[in-house]
Design an enzyme around this catalytic site. Structure first.
Site, PDB file in Angstrom:
ATOM      1  N   HIS A 128       0.839  -1.202   0.000  1.00  0.00           N
ATOM      2  CA  HIS A 128       0.000   0.000   0.000  1.00  0.00           C
ATOM      3  C   HIS A 128       0.874   1.251   0.000  1.00  0.00           C
ATOM      4  CE1 HIS A 128      -3.510   2.492   1.448  1.00  0.00           C
ATOM      5  NE2 HIS A 128      -2.505   3.209   1.941  1.00  0.00           N
ATOM      6  N   GLU A 129       1.916   1.250   0.819  1.00  0.00           N
ATOM      7  CA  GLU A 129       2.794   2.422   0.908  1.00  0.00           C
ATOM      8  C   GLU A 129       3.617   2.601  -0.363  1.00  0.00           C
ATOM      9  OE1 GLU A 129       2.275   4.535   3.171  1.00  0.00           O
ATOM     10  OE2 GLU A 129       0.892   3.181   4.182  1.00  0.00           O
ATOM     11  N   HIS A 159       1.806   4.672  -2.857  1.00  0.00           N
ATOM     12  CA  HIS A 159       1.895   6.122  -2.630  1.00  0.00           C
ATOM     13  C   HIS A 159       3.186   6.683  -3.219  1.00  0.00           C
ATOM     14  CE1 HIS A 159      -1.723   6.537  -0.364  1.00  0.00           C
ATOM     15  NE2 HIS A 159      -1.335   5.787   0.641  1.00  0.00           N
ATOM     16  N   GLU A 186      -6.355   6.774  -1.048  1.00  0.00           N
ATOM     17  CA  GLU A 186      -6.247   5.588  -0.196  1.00  0.00           C
ATOM     18  C   GLU A 186      -6.895   4.378  -0.867  1.00  0.00           C
ATOM     19  OE1 GLU A 186      -4.467   5.247   2.586  1.00  0.00           O
ATOM     20  OE2 GLU A 186      -3.821   7.294   2.180  1.00  0.00           O
TER      21      GLU A 186
END
Length: 622
Positions: free
Chosen positions: A166-167, A170, A253
């Site tokens: 997930h990071e 980003h 997100e």
């Protein structure tokens, strides 16, 4: 998922963000100026022009806010480590012996490969027992990933991998830059409330000191009222910034959750991590007071008192697990299997050459101004049971070993030139070890170890890095000529450690960079395995880029490549991506990608902050 398209959308959102910031600042300044002048008229019983006009107040508010925002933005440009350190993070070194930390570093490396990014430094928030994580930085090259201690101890391997994925999204999507700009803007707005506190203290001091002036009471009242106005204005504008933040961040997100599933192919693991946050008594809330400023960086809501910058846990979970029954998971601490006595004894036996290793690494480090390595790492490398790959992995984890590995990559194939290079290094034992190990592994894996070594070199102090860079430059310039291989390694090292992205985009089309593209595309074309494919490779790349009027140059000198690359770094993401697409099609034109071509392409993509990697690289031809 089109990550480069998402980066362009992120830039559009940045423009929207800046526009909304200007609107908020204008409203703040005008309303506050008007209110202050009303206070002056009411308390001092005179026209405002007798004391202070509108324009100086307006200029002071705008000037202070912009100045504070600018300096905060400037400090954050140093990279994600600024955010990690502000949150109390501790850098996890590659030489760590902690089992949990080793597992974390391995997972970050795995996700870096999946995302085709350089592995970022990893920080651990030791004082945060809850589940959360963040990514911060302006570019993939200065990005960091931070993990709370709770995530490390409460999540399974699959769950932790999903959170890290997930990071990484980003990092790829350009979200980090938006987040850093949000932070600077919020800091600028909040400074108005700090200015109010200062003015309040001044008023308190005036009241306590007393005065015989008949207007003293009116002045003190004015000071107190102005401080209240500024406090309210600062609070309202920071709320405005957080509303903007929440509006933009929530969709990002969802996108990052989807990308994590794409990287890991394991949506259940990410859903499970979110369920554990919901099952925890304090959720993903951080204890540090800095959480308020950096809430939008995190995997989960880091400050429960703020306007929600993340979608609700239930909505995120249902997108990943539509059949979810609504029950959260109570997280339980996970203890990794400890070493047995036999394993402990075996690890002691590997340190049979400890004194020799210590002498080699310490002597070399002292003579070259580099840090000394821990004794155990190179002692483990001397274990005959370990494969060359394992030994090189261990070398990459130590600062001095990582430096020597780069030196080994820069050694010339010509024996005479190599002899001159080796003479620059006082103690050659470790250099020889690195050279011998590299000779035993396929050259298709060399670049991966360069990237791993750079991650460790980033931990050097500024003085140590300058010493390393000086030696690297001496090795490159020994024979008077710089090879393409040396230039590529130097560009990759310096870009990932030193480069600060420009906030200005000068070039918005490939037509503006025809000369630079011709030079770089020509240099790539001459890497073709046969002379017959040089022109066709160049032509394919030019056609894909839509540049039908450029022509193949004679093999360009290395000195021209640096300035061409620097100009491309000032172009938009879409321009850089289209350029790389052209380069990729050019090297694929003959259905074979050599190691030299793959290395050239990969390093170009990293230096342009558009990480890509060609597939099916084969051994070099000839």
């Amino acid at each position: 998922m089109d990550f480069f398209g998402q980066q362009d959308k992120a830039k559009t959102k940045t423009f929207l963000l800046v526009s909304l910031f200007i609107i908020g600042l204008a409203l703040l300044s005008i309303v506050t100026t008007f209110a202050i002048n009303l206070v002056l008229v009411a308390t001092l019983d005179t026209r405002p022009t007798d004391y202070i006009s509108y324009w100086p107040i307006l200029g002071a508010i705008v000037g202070i806010t912009l100045l504070v925002t600018f300096f905060k933005h400037l400090s954050l440009r140093a990279g994600g480590k600024v955010v990690a350190e502000a949150l109390g993070g501790r850098l996890i070194t590659r030489s760590t012996h902690n089992t949990n930390e080793k597992r974390l570093l391995n997972l970050v490396d795995e996700m870096a490969i999946a995302a085709r990014l350089p592995a970022p430094p990893v920080y651990l928030l030791d004082n945060e027992p809850n589940i959360n994580a963040f990514a911060a930085g302006f570019t993939p090259n200065n990005a960091v990933i931070g993990i709370t201690k709770g995530s490390l101890e409460l999540l399974t391997r699959d769950e932790l991998q999903a959170v890290i994925g997930h990071e990484f999204s980003h990092i790829l999507n350009g979200d980090m830059r938006i987040n850093l700009r949000f932070t600077a803007m919020i800091f600028g707005f909040l400074y108005i409330t700090q200015a109010a506190s200062i003015i309040m203290r001044v008023g308190r001091h005036l009241r306590l000191s007393g005065s015989n002036n008949k207007n003293a009471g009116a002045v003190i009242a004015a000071v107190f009222l102005i401080s209240i106005i500024l406090y309210i204005a600062g609070w309202l504008t920071s709320l405005w910034a957080r509303v903007m933040q929440a509006a933009i961040n929530r969709q990002r997100e969802y996108l990052a959750d989807a990308a994590s599933v794409q990287f890991t192919r394991h949506g259940e693991a990410l859903a499970s991590a979110l369920k554990k946050i919901g099952g925890s008594a304090s959720g993903s809330t951080l204890q540090t007071s800095s959480a308020q400023s950096y809430n939008h960086f995190f995997f989960g809501q880091a400050d429960e008192h703020l306007l929600a910058t993340h979608p609700s846990l239930r909505k995120r979970i249902l997108r990943l697990d539509p059949r979810w029954d609504g029950e959260f998971i109570i997280p339980i601490r996970i203890d990794l299997e400890p070493k047995t006595e036999d394993q402990t004894e075996k690890s002691k036996e590997t340190i049979t050459k400890e004194n020799i290793v210590k002498a080699i690494t310490t002597g070399a480090a002292i003579s070259m101004g580099l840090p000394t390595a821990t004794e155990s790492t190179y002692a483990k490398n001397s274990s005959e049971e370990q494969t060359p790959l394992v030994k090189i992995e261990a070398i990459c984890r130590e600062p001095v070993g990582a430096c020597y590995l780069i030196f080994a990559f820069l050694l010339d194939n010509n024996p005479d030139n190599q002899s001159k290079q080796v003479s620059l290094i006082n103690n050659t034992d470790l250099l020889n070890t690195c050279t011998e190990l590299l000779a035993t592994i396929p050259n298709t894996q060399h670049l991966a170890f360069i990237e791993k070594a750079i991650v460790t070199i980033k931990t050097l102090s500024p003085e140590q890095y300058q010493n390393f860079k000086k030696i690297m430059m001496q090795l490159i310039s020994t024979n008077g000529d710089i090879s393409l291989h040396e230039w590529l390694v130097y560009q990759l090292v310096t870009h990932q450690i030193e480069y600060l992205p420009s906030s200005e985009i000068k070039y918005h089309s490939l037509d503006q960079l025809k000369e630079e593209i011709t030079t770089l595309l020509s240099a790539m074309a001459y890497l073709s395995p046969t002379n017959n494919t040089i022109k066709s490779s160049f032509g394919m790349g030019a056609n894909i880029m839509g540049l039908y009027t450029i022509h193949l140059q004679p093999n360009p000198p290395i000195t021209e490549l640096s300035s061409c690359l620097q100009k491309l770094q000032l172009s938009s993401t879409s321009v850089r991506y289209k350029f790389l697409q052209g380069i990729l099609k050019a090297i694929q034109q003959d259905k074979t990608i050599t190691v030299d071509e793959a290395t050239f392409f990969r390093i170009l993509s990293l230096c342009l902050d558009c990480p890509m990697e060609p597939n099916d690289a084969t051994s070099s031809v000839g």
